[in-house]
Scaffold this motif. Structure first.
Motif, short mmCIF file in Angstrom:
data_model
loop_
_atom_site.label_atom_id
_atom_site.label_comp_id
_atom_site.label_asym_id
_atom_site.label_seq_id
_atom_site.Cartn_x
_atom_site.Cartn_y
_atom_site.Cartn_z
N THR A 11 0.84 -1.19 0.00
CA THR A 11 0.00 0.00 0.00
C THR A 11 0.88 1.24 0.00
OG1 THR A 11 -0.13 -0.09 2.43
CG2 THR A 11 -1.92 -1.13 1.19
N VAL A 12 0.29 2.41 -0.32
CA VAL A 12 1.11 3.62 -0.45
C VAL A 12 1.70 4.05 0.88
CG1 VAL A 12 -0.12 4.47 -2.48
CG2 VAL A 12 -0.93 5.13 -0.21
N LYS A 13 1.07 3.67 1.97
CA LYS A 13 1.62 3.92 3.30
C LYS A 13 1.55 2.63 4.08
CE LYS A 13 1.25 6.86 7.40
NZ LYS A 13 0.46 7.93 8.08
N SER A 14 2.68 2.14 4.52
CA SER A 14 2.75 0.86 5.20
C SER A 14 1.78 0.82 6.39
CB SER A 14 4.17 0.61 5.69
OG SER A 14 4.27 -0.64 6.34
N SER A 15 1.06 -0.30 6.48
CA SER A 15 0.10 -0.58 7.56
C SER A 15 -1.24 0.12 7.40
CB SER A 15 0.68 -0.25 8.95
OG SER A 15 1.84 -1.02 9.19
N LEU A 75 -0.69 7.79 -13.80
CA LEU A 75 -0.25 8.55 -12.63
C LEU A 75 1.02 7.93 -12.07
CD1 LEU A 75 -1.02 10.84 -10.61
CD2 LEU A 75 -2.20 9.08 -9.26
N ASP A 76 2.02 8.76 -11.80
CA ASP A 76 3.29 8.29 -11.24
C ASP A 76 3.02 7.58 -9.91
OD1 ASP A 76 5.77 7.92 -10.11
OD2 ASP A 76 6.49 9.95 -10.51
N PRO A 77 3.37 6.28 -9.81
CA PRO A 77 3.12 5.56 -8.56
C PRO A 77 3.72 6.23 -7.34
CG PRO A 77 3.75 4.03 -10.30
CD PRO A 77 3.97 5.42 -10.84
N GLU A 78 4.82 6.96 -7.53
CA GLU A 78 5.46 7.64 -6.41
C GLU A 78 4.61 8.80 -5.90
OE1 GLU A 78 8.27 6.69 -4.91
OE2 GLU A 78 8.33 4.95 -6.23
N LYS A 79 3.72 9.30 -6.73
CA LYS A 79 2.87 10.43 -6.35
C LYS A 79 1.45 10.00 -5.96
CE LYS A 79 5.36 13.69 -9.32
NZ LYS A 79 5.24 14.64 -10.46
N ARG A 80 1.21 8.72 -6.03
CA ARG A 80 -0.13 8.22 -5.73
C ARG A 80 -0.43 8.35 -4.24
NH1 ARG A 80 -0.28 2.90 -8.05
NH2 ARG A 80 -0.63 3.98 -10.03
N GLN A 81 -1.61 8.82 -3.91
CA GLN A 81 -2.01 9.03 -2.52
C GLN A 81 -2.99 7.99 -2.01
OE1 GLN A 81 -3.11 13.34 -3.54
NE2 GLN A 81 -2.39 13.51 -1.43
N TYR A 82 -3.60 7.23 -2.94
CA TYR A 82 -4.67 6.33 -2.55
C TYR A 82 -4.40 4.92 -3.07
CZ TYR A 82 -6.62 11.03 -2.43
OH TYR A 82 -6.81 12.36 -2.21
N ARG A 97 -10.88 0.45 -17.53
CA ARG A 97 -9.74 1.03 -18.24
C ARG A 97 -8.82 1.78 -17.29
NH1 ARG A 97 -13.58 1.98 -22.67
NH2 ARG A 97 -14.03 4.10 -21.95
N ALA A 98 -9.38 2.20 -16.15
CA ALA A 98 -8.59 2.97 -15.18
C ALA A 98 -8.07 2.12 -14.03
CB ALA A 98 -9.42 4.12 -14.62
N VAL A 99 -8.85 1.12 -13.61
CA VAL A 99 -8.48 0.29 -12.46
C VAL A 99 -8.78 -1.17 -12.77
CG1 VAL A 99 -8.98 2.15 -10.81
CG2 VAL A 99 -10.76 0.47 -11.36
N VAL A 209 -8.79 -1.20 -7.83
CA VAL A 209 -7.39 -1.21 -7.40
C VAL A 209 -6.52 -0.69 -8.55
CG1 VAL A 209 -5.53 -2.65 -6.46
CG2 VAL A 209 -7.92 -3.26 -6.02
N ALA A 210 -5.48 0.07 -8.21
CA ALA A 210 -4.55 0.55 -9.23
C ALA A 210 -4.02 -0.62 -10.06
CB ALA A 210 -3.38 1.30 -8.58
N LYS A 211 -3.96 -0.44 -11.37
CA LYS A 211 -3.62 -1.53 -12.28
C LYS A 211 -2.24 -2.13 -12.01
CE LYS A 211 -6.58 -0.78 -16.29
NZ LYS A 211 -7.03 -2.18 -16.36
N ASP A 212 -1.32 -1.33 -11.49
CA ASP A 212 0.02 -1.85 -11.27
C ASP A 212 0.21 -2.46 -9.87
OD1 ASP A 212 -0.09 0.44 -9.78
OD2 ASP A 212 1.65 1.41 -10.67
N ASN A 213 -0.86 -2.51 -9.08
CA ASN A 213 -0.73 -3.05 -7.73
C ASN A 213 -1.36 -4.44 -7.65
OD1 ASN A 213 -0.31 -3.44 -5.02
ND2 ASN A 213 -1.15 -1.48 -4.38
N LEU A 214 -0.70 -5.39 -8.30
CA LEU A 214 -1.24 -6.75 -8.34
C LEU A 214 -1.16 -7.44 -6.98
CD1 LEU A 214 0.22 -7.97 -11.77
CD2 LEU A 214 -2.05 -7.03 -11.27
#
Length: 249
Positions: A11-15, A75-82, A97-99, A209-214
């Motif tokens: 996740t974008v923020k651990s825990s 969207l740059d994964p490093e800038k993703r907030q959610y 197409r988005a998620v 879920v974000a497409k790159d977060n399998l």
């Protein structure tokens, strides 16, 4: 119950799992009480899912029009907030197409709401009528199949449901199409409104879920399957939506 997973780095923020949602009243699916607590079928399910994954859920109030840009593939994964979109979201080809959506956690019908004195009781009565609905939703898309009806889309602000209900009350639209559960509550709370009819569409709702977060997608899938198998999801359904049969029996 122990966590299914100790590593929460997916996740974008651990825990934590940061959830795109809305604060508007969508009972029994999701709503805020007077203390600001988020209640309903979806939040209750989210808390149990997160407990099993060793995560803490954090909900964010976004305009519905911004839901999918928040997790857009470019969207740059490093800038993703959610991490996910989890708020009354029907699984559609356009949204896919988005998620990537999880398997459904429910199937839901749609309905049409009118003023109490309205003569509208069936689809055919909508000919020549203005039918409001959320823009880019499965609800408003149905209006195109209603002969002679005019679709009036409302942008997905964080107050879109109150805005549409106000438009119905003031005569800006003749009918409102939305998820049946939400409109049942609206009709019960306002004696000047009535449910005209329901449409047995059985639309699947899932977690976006974000497409790159399998990794996150896989863990959510496993947990949803486990909650169906052990009866937990059926218990939540009976608590929040007791008048509808559990769709995974």
């Amino acid at each position: 119950m122990c966590s299914l997973l100790q590593d929460t780095s997916f996740t974008v923020k651990s825990s934590y799992i940061n959830i795109v949602a809305s604060d508007f009243d969508a009972r029994p699916m999701s709503y805020l009480n007077t203390a600001g607590d988020r209640l309903g079928y979806e939040p209750a399910l989210a808390r149990i899912v997160c407990e099993r994954l060793g995560l803490k859920p954090v909900w964010h109030n976004l305009p519905m029009a911004d839901f999918y840009t928040a997790l857009a593939p470019d969207l740059d994964p490093e800038k993703r907030q959610y991490d996910v979109i989890w708020f009354n979201q029907a699984i559609t080809h356009q949204r896919q197409r988005a998620v990537t959506f999880t398997s459904p956690y429910g199937f839901f019908d749609e309905a049409v709401l009118v003023k109490k004195e309205s003569a509208i009781t069936r689809v055919e009565d909508l000919a020549g009528k203005r039918v409001g609905g959320l823009a880019d939703s499965t609800n408003i898309a149905l209006v195109d199949s209603f002969t002679g009806a005019t679709a009036v889309p409302y942008p997905g602000s964080d107050q879109v449901l109150p805005e549409m209900l106000a438009a119905l009350r003031t005569g800006q639209i003749d009918a409102l199409i939305d998820d049946e559960l939400v409109l049942l509550v609206a009709a019960a709370e306002d004696p000047k409104l009535a449910l005209a009819f329901s449409l047995p569409t059985q639309v699947p709702f899932g977690i976006g879920v974000a497409k790159d977060n399998l990794a996150l997608l896989e863990k959510l899938q496993q947990t949803i399957a486990a909650l169906i198998a052990d009866g937990t999801m059926e218990q939540l359904w009976a608590q929040w939506i007791p008048w509808k049969p559990f769709p995974f029996s």
